[in-house]
Motif scaffolding. Structure first.
Motif, PDB file in Angstrom:
ATOM      1  N   ALA A 272       0.837  -1.204   0.000  1.00  0.00           N
ATOM      2  CA  ALA A 272       0.000   0.000   0.000  1.00  0.00           C
ATOM      3  C   ALA A 272       0.871   1.254   0.000  1.00  0.00           C
ATOM      4  O   ALA A 272       0.573   2.229  -0.692  1.00  0.00           O
ATOM      5  N   THR A 275       2.194   2.183  -3.355  1.00  0.00           N
ATOM      6  CA  THR A 275       1.278   2.935  -4.225  1.00  0.00           C
ATOM      7  C   THR A 275       1.434   4.444  -3.987  1.00  0.00           C
ATOM      8  O   THR A 275       1.302   5.233  -4.912  1.00  0.00           O
ATOM      9  N   THR A 315      -4.670   0.415  -8.213  1.00  0.00           N
ATOM     10  CA  THR A 315      -4.543  -0.426  -7.011  1.00  0.00           C
ATOM     11  C   THR A 315      -5.730  -1.391  -6.915  1.00  0.00           C
ATOM     12  O   THR A 315      -5.548  -2.578  -6.650  1.00  0.00           O
ATOM     13  N   LEU A 371      -5.598  -3.017   2.401  1.00  0.00           N
ATOM     14  CA  LEU A 371      -4.847  -2.500   1.253  1.00  0.00           C
ATOM     15  C   LEU A 371      -5.514  -1.218   0.744  1.00  0.00           C
ATOM     16  O   LEU A 371      -4.842  -0.211   0.520  1.00  0.00           O
ATOM     17  N   SER A 375      -3.679   2.344   1.303  1.00  0.00           N
ATOM     18  CA  SER A 375      -3.243   3.027   0.077  1.00  0.00           C
ATOM     19  C   SER A 375      -4.036   4.332  -0.097  1.00  0.00           C
ATOM     20  O   SER A 375      -3.473   5.326  -0.549  1.00  0.00           O
TER      21      SER A 375
END
Lengths: 398, 231
Positions: A272, A275, A315, A371, A375
């Motif tokens: 995460a 990203t 993502t 996640l 992120s």
């Protein structure tokens, strides 16, 4: 959603490069994570089933407060109980001409291996001709494939059992048995501990009262509500759950499951944060476009929203691809592991190779949400820097 | 109320190195861009023409003085409001055409209207009509990389006019074009601005182009001197 932001983001996503590598990375992180979750969960569920159906039942009833086991009437609990089987268990050292093995001798009657138990086990039995050639007065015994391999014996061979007495009045003594059949459950670690004999014979080897109990298998819904079953059975018996009988195994499962989950969660956290660095790098790479967008009236917020949407969409797509891949591989783990084991990966033989696939949706959901949440925060934090960009700075840098 | 009003603008740049003095580029300069008229600012390279245009468009802030766009002081606005004002009231054309490389010509023209939240269908109609007027109907779906310099600049002009702004700010719009294309673009820009009833603030070193405008100022020694006036 502003349609310019949407168009700008989708153009970025379609453009190959950094975002593609982000998508691949997220997918490659998620696929093994999902696979690992399916593997660990299915294997633990599988091992649990082996212990329950072959070793201890969901619940064990033993003598207590003078209530006789013969008085227990399974038909009084038709909604809760699937089966109730009297078993006598004790320990012994098994000898062959070439080796020894510690075993738990389990005395069962012929109805013990009902459909549920037969789902967990495969028997290799003697043929008629074998039986004819091995007629003797020796008591028949069923041992596991793992034990047979260790002792280098097969169906029809004789083994000696050195019975470990469970009563100070009895003495350590050997008895000879003939191997009638060999079983295999797919979990060698448990198989190698078990051997089955007729219950009447077992009662002659061990003190009847302290070594005899009733193994209960409960019906579907009640597997998760064993305390309710115990309450319904009432006082008068000593009742133990399978995990109380196998505290070490159970605790090991719980701890392993938690540790695996935490480790996978940490991997997701790292992914995460990656990203976020992609988002920051994307802003650096897109300075010209950002300058133009600001020139034609795009605010910092719109610029950030567009960058956020690009990275976040990638993502999410990467995560979904990863989950799909993980499910695809995870749901075919049985053949894959068996193939690897056949190829000579010996360490796999210690694991349960024959298990039903159990997809831990809740764990996958939690990891996916982590996640997405991390992120989300990380990308926004990294994009906060775009506030410092003024159009004129960008034009001078063009 | 003028589309753009500059009041006593001074712009100083900090010294690049410690110990050096600040550099004053513009000194106490005032200018009104009059509604419906074209105004050109000429001057040598480095005289501060582009800086003045950036300040007029709210892209840069003056060290002293005030800039009003449609009567609103840029200094009083936050980034969002300032961007909105720029989006709705000002169209920009630069020497480097500054088009979004991944967007088609049509999408580039539509972009300012999409940013302002207009419906895509309405934006498309207006953008197509502008591109047709500039002879780009068969180039609408081409990305800037597939267009010539002159075509790109015409797309940039369409984009500047997309939101029907009160004023167009143009910084050497023909500077990167060959003579034939430059003349075409000059005429197109002046004609469109007139047809659409917009104001134009043009910054150029091309005197011929500048003197086609209604008003011409020379930026020299940090101040503006009127060279030509419509009145």
């Amino acid at each position: 959603m502003n349609s310019f932001v949407f168009r700008w983001s989708s153009k970025r996503i379609r453009k190959r490069g950094r975002l593609t590598s982000c998508l691949i990375l997220i997918a490659l992180v998620m696929a093994p994570l999902v696979c690992a979750l399916i593997f660990s969960d299915s294997m633990m569920e599988g091992i649990t089933s082996k212990y329950i159906y072959l070793s201890d039942g969901h619940l064990q009833l033993s003598y207590n407060y003078g209530k006789e086991l013969e008085d227990f009437d399974v038909s009084r609990y038709p909604d809760m109980l699937y089966s109730a089987d009297e078993v006598t268990t004790g320990y012994a050292l098994m000898y062959s001409a070439t080796g020894t093995s510690n075993v738990m001798v389990k005395g069962t009657d012929k109805d013990y291996f009902n459909d549920k138990r037969l789902d967990q086990i495969t028997f290799m039995v003697a043929s008629e001709s074998d039986n004819a050639s091995t007629t003797s007065n020796l008591k028949g015994i069923t041992i596991s494939r793992a034990t047979a391999k260790k002792l280098q014996v097969s169906i029809g061979d004789r083994v000696a059992l050195m019975i470990v007495p469970d009563n100070p009045d009895k003495v350590l003594r050997p008895v000879l048995c003939r191997i009638d059949s060999i079983f295999y459950s797919g979990y060698d670690q448990l198989d190698s501990l078990l051997c089955f004999v007729d219950i009447d014979y077992a009662k002659t080897l061990y003190s009847e009262k302290s070594s005899t109990s009733i193994e209960l298998l409960v019906k579907g819904d009640y597997m998760e509500k064993l305390d309710d079953v115990i309450a319904a059975l009432g006082d008068g018996y000593g009742i133990s759950k399978w995990n109380e009988y196998n505290v070490a195994v159970y605790e090991n499962f719980v701890t392993s499951r938690q540790m695996i989950f935490i480790i996978l969660l940490l991997v997701v956290v790292v992914a995460a944060f990656y990203t976020a660095s992609v988002a920051q790098q994307m802003v650096q790479d897109d300075m010209t476009d950002i300058a133009i967008a600001k020139l034609i009236g795009s605010s910092d917020t719109l610029v950030k929203k567009s960058a956020f949407l690009s990275v976040y969409a990638v993502t999410v797509i990467g995560m979904l691809i990863g989950i799909a891949l993980g499910l695809l591989i995870g749901c075919n783990l049985g053949p894959i592991l068996t193939g690897l084991s056949d190829l000579g990966l010996q360490s796999l033989s210690f694991y349960l190779l024959d298990f039903d696939i159990n997809v831990p949706w809740l764990s996958i959901l939690i990891i996916s949400l982590c996640l997405l949440a991390i992120s989300y925060v990380a990308i926004w934090l990294s994009l906060a820097k775009t506030r410092r960009i003024s159009p004129i700075q960008l034009f001078t840098s063009l | 109320m003028h589309p753009i009003e500059l009041q006593c603008i001074t712009k100083r740049f900090k010294a690049a190195e410690k110990g050096e003095e600040e550099i004053t580029i513009l000194q106490d300069l005032s200018l009104n861009v009059i509604q419906g008229q074209s105004t050109a600012i000429i001057g040598r390279s480095g005289s501060g023409k582009s800086t003045l245009l950036h300040i007029a468009g709210g892209l840069d802030s003056p060290s002293e003085g005030k800039v009003f766009c449609s009567g609103i002081d840029f200094a009083t606005l936050d980034d969002r409001k300032r961007s909105e004002l720029r989006n709705l009231h000002i169209g920009f054309i630069f020497q480097a055409n500054l088009l979004l490389e991944d967007f088609t010509a049509l999408e580039n023209v539509m972009a300012p209207a999409l940013i302002s939240g207009k419906k895509a269908k309405d934006c498309r109609e207006r953008a197509v009509s502008l591109l047709r007027r500039l002879g780009l109907e068969d180039r609408m779906n081409h990305v800037p990389g597939k267009l010539s310099g002159g075509e790109k600049q015409r797309v940039a002009i369409c984009r500047a006019l997309m939101n029907e702004p009160e004023v167009i700010l143009a910084d050497e719009p023909t500077g990167a074009l060959d003579e034939e294309n430059a003349t075409d673009v000059e005429n197109l820009l002046l004609d469109l601005v007139k047809e659409e009833g917009r104001s134009l603030l043009l910054v150029t070193h091309n005197q011929e182009f500048a003197f086609k405008c209604d008003n011409v100022y020379l930026l020299k020694n940090r101040t503006l001197n009127l060279e030509k006036s419509l009145s």
